[in-house]
Design a protein around this motif. Structure first.
Motif, PDB file in Angstrom:
ATOM      1  N   SER A 110      -1.339  57.427 -51.383  1.00  7.53           N
ATOM      2  CA  SER A 110      -0.820  56.052 -51.435  1.00  7.53           C
ATOM      3  C   SER A 110      -0.539  55.633 -52.865  1.00  7.53           C
ATOM      4  O   SER A 110      -1.093  56.194 -53.814  1.00  7.53           O
ATOM      5  N   ARG A 111       0.351  54.670 -52.997  1.00  2.00           N
ATOM      6  CA  ARG A 111       0.631  54.008 -54.271  1.00  2.00           C
ATOM      7  C   ARG A 111       0.534  52.510 -54.002  1.00  2.00           C
ATOM      8  O   ARG A 111       1.152  52.008 -53.053  1.00  2.00           O
ATOM      9  N   LEU A 154       8.028  57.193 -45.412  1.00  2.00           N
ATOM     10  CA  LEU A 154       6.840  56.513 -45.926  1.00  2.00           C
ATOM     11  C   LEU A 154       6.505  55.298 -45.066  1.00  2.00           C
ATOM     12  O   LEU A 154       7.367  54.729 -44.399  1.00  2.00           O
ATOM     13  N   ASP A 155       5.243  54.904 -45.112  1.00  2.00           N
ATOM     14  CA  ASP A 155       4.808  53.642 -44.511  1.00  2.00           C
ATOM     15  C   ASP A 155       4.588  52.652 -45.645  1.00  2.00           C
ATOM     16  O   ASP A 155       3.712  52.858 -46.500  1.00  2.00           O
ATOM     17  N   ILE A 156       5.385  51.593 -45.657  1.00  2.00           N
ATOM     18  CA  ILE A 156       5.307  50.606 -46.737  1.00  2.00           C
ATOM     19  C   ILE A 156       4.916  49.265 -46.139  1.00  2.00           C
ATOM     20  O   ILE A 156       5.523  48.802 -45.179  1.00  2.00           O
ATOM     21  N   GLY A 157       3.881  48.669 -46.708  1.00  2.00           N
ATOM     22  CA  GLY A 157       3.401  47.397 -46.183  1.00  2.00           C
ATOM     23  C   GLY A 157       3.087  46.409 -47.276  1.00  2.00           C
ATOM     24  O   GLY A 157       2.899  46.773 -48.447  1.00  2.00           O
ATOM     25  N   SER A 158       3.024  45.126 -46.899  1.00  2.00           N
ATOM     26  CA  SER A 158       2.666  44.063 -47.839  1.00  2.00           C
ATOM     27  C   SER A 158       1.435  43.341 -47.309  1.00  2.00           C
ATOM     28  O   SER A 158       1.318  43.070 -46.115  1.00  2.00           O
ATOM     29  N   ALA A 199       4.619  63.222 -52.534  1.00  2.00           N
ATOM     30  CA  ALA A 199       4.254  62.560 -53.787  1.00  2.00           C
ATOM     31  C   ALA A 199       5.474  62.061 -54.544  1.00  2.00           C
ATOM     32  O   ALA A 199       5.456  60.969 -55.131  1.00  2.00           O
ATOM     33  N   ALA A 200       6.545  62.852 -54.538  1.00  2.00           N
ATOM     34  CA  ALA A 200       7.746  62.440 -55.268  1.00  2.00           C
ATOM     35  C   ALA A 200       8.349  61.188 -54.649  1.00  2.00           C
ATOM     36  O   ALA A 200       8.782  60.264 -55.362  1.00  2.00           O
ATOM     37  N   ALA A 223       9.303  55.321 -54.604  1.00  2.00           N
ATOM     38  CA  ALA A 223       9.147  54.038 -53.930  1.00  2.00           C
ATOM     39  C   ALA A 223       8.336  53.070 -54.781  1.00  2.00           C
ATOM     40  O   ALA A 223       8.652  51.872 -54.863  1.00  2.00           O
ATOM     41  N   ALA A 224       7.300  53.578 -55.459  1.00  2.00           N
ATOM     42  CA  ALA A 224       6.479  52.716 -56.309  1.00  2.00           C
ATOM     43  C   ALA A 224       7.301  52.143 -57.458  1.00  2.00           C
ATOM     44  O   ALA A 224       7.143  50.968 -57.824  1.00  2.00           O
TER      45      ALA A 224
END
Length: 255
Positions: free
Chosen positions: A176-177, A203-207, A227-228, A233-234
């Motif tokens: 995760s990042r 990816l799973d992206i959440g807020s 990882a890349a 995304a980060a």
């Protein structure tokens, strides 16, 4: 290679009633992620035979691994073991090696403890089960094919899990990042965050809003096995935070 997947069944009327707060989900989800086995489903179910049997059969056909917690103690409502036997269509019978281990353990105690009928229930397993023996108790959990049956007591469950962890098929670990920013509002960055997710579908992206004495804000988290892609995304998340006039900070916000 596709990662193996897992489901967790939390079994017990006491959890559903609010009498007991589950303390196992976070540990199991975290450890499975570290092993590259994403936890895809969690169900909390009552001590009802038909529910346990039906649920075990449904999830063991749908996931690589199934983990259960709760219901393998000595009392009348500890019915997980016998229900798993019925789910697999095998007898529920005393497992003599487990009985001998428990009896010897009880005999060594000061004062000695009798191996009565209630305690014998904990040495009664589905035929063909592989016992899970750990350092916290002489009473076993067990494995039936892809189903792992563990205690509900957190320290015992954790000990049992670490015994079985080396036997599991592993995938690529989930990483995760995380970035956060004080003053950030979800409504302000929702469209930009959705665009980041669209560019990184794997990816799973959440807020996750947070509320602290030092300031409120939002933590933005990307999870996945690449990882890349996570780094890319980060970087995009950091840029959308800056575009909103806020300062991105790596990691979770202070507690």
């Amino acid at each position: 290679m596709t990662n193996p997947t897992a489901a967790l069944l939390i079994i017990g009327n006491e959890v559903l009633s609010g009498r007991t707060q589950d303390a196992n989900l976070k540990f199991i989800a975290t450890r499975l992620g570290e092993l590259g086995i994403p936890l895809r489903e969690v169900r909390v179910i009552p001590d009802v035979p038909e529910t346990i049997i039906g649920t075990v059969n449904a999830v063991r056909a749908a996931f690589t691994y199934v983990f259960t917690t709760g219901g393998i103690g000595p009392t009348h409502d500890d019915i997980t073991s016998e229900c798993v036997a019925r789910a697999f269509g095998v007898p529920w019978e005393v497992h003599e090696p487990s009985r001998a281990i428990m009896e010897a353990d009880y005999a060594r105690r000061n004062p000695p403890v009798a191996m009565n009928a209630a305690r014998l229930r904990m040495a009664t397993l589905p035929r063909g089960a592989e016992p899970i023996l750990c350092s916290e108790t002489s009473a076993p959990g067990f494995r039936m094919e892809n189903v792992f049956v563990m205690a509900g007591v957190p320290r015992i469950m954790r000990s049992m899990f670490e015994v079985i962890a080396p036997t599991l098929q592993r995938g690529t670990p989930v990483q995760s990042r995380t970035l956060h920013a004080n003053g950030l509002l979800e409504g302000q960055i929702a469209a930009a965050l959705e665009a980041v997710q669209a560019r990184h579908p794997a990816l799973d992206i959440g807020s996750y809003p947070y509320y602290r004495e030092g300031g409120n804000g939002v933590a933005l988290v990307a999870k996945g096995t690449d990882a890349a892609a996570l780094d890319a995304a980060a970087a995009e998340i950091a840029e959308l935070i800056r575009a909103d006039g806020k300062v991105p900070v790596e990691g979770e916000p202070p507690a």
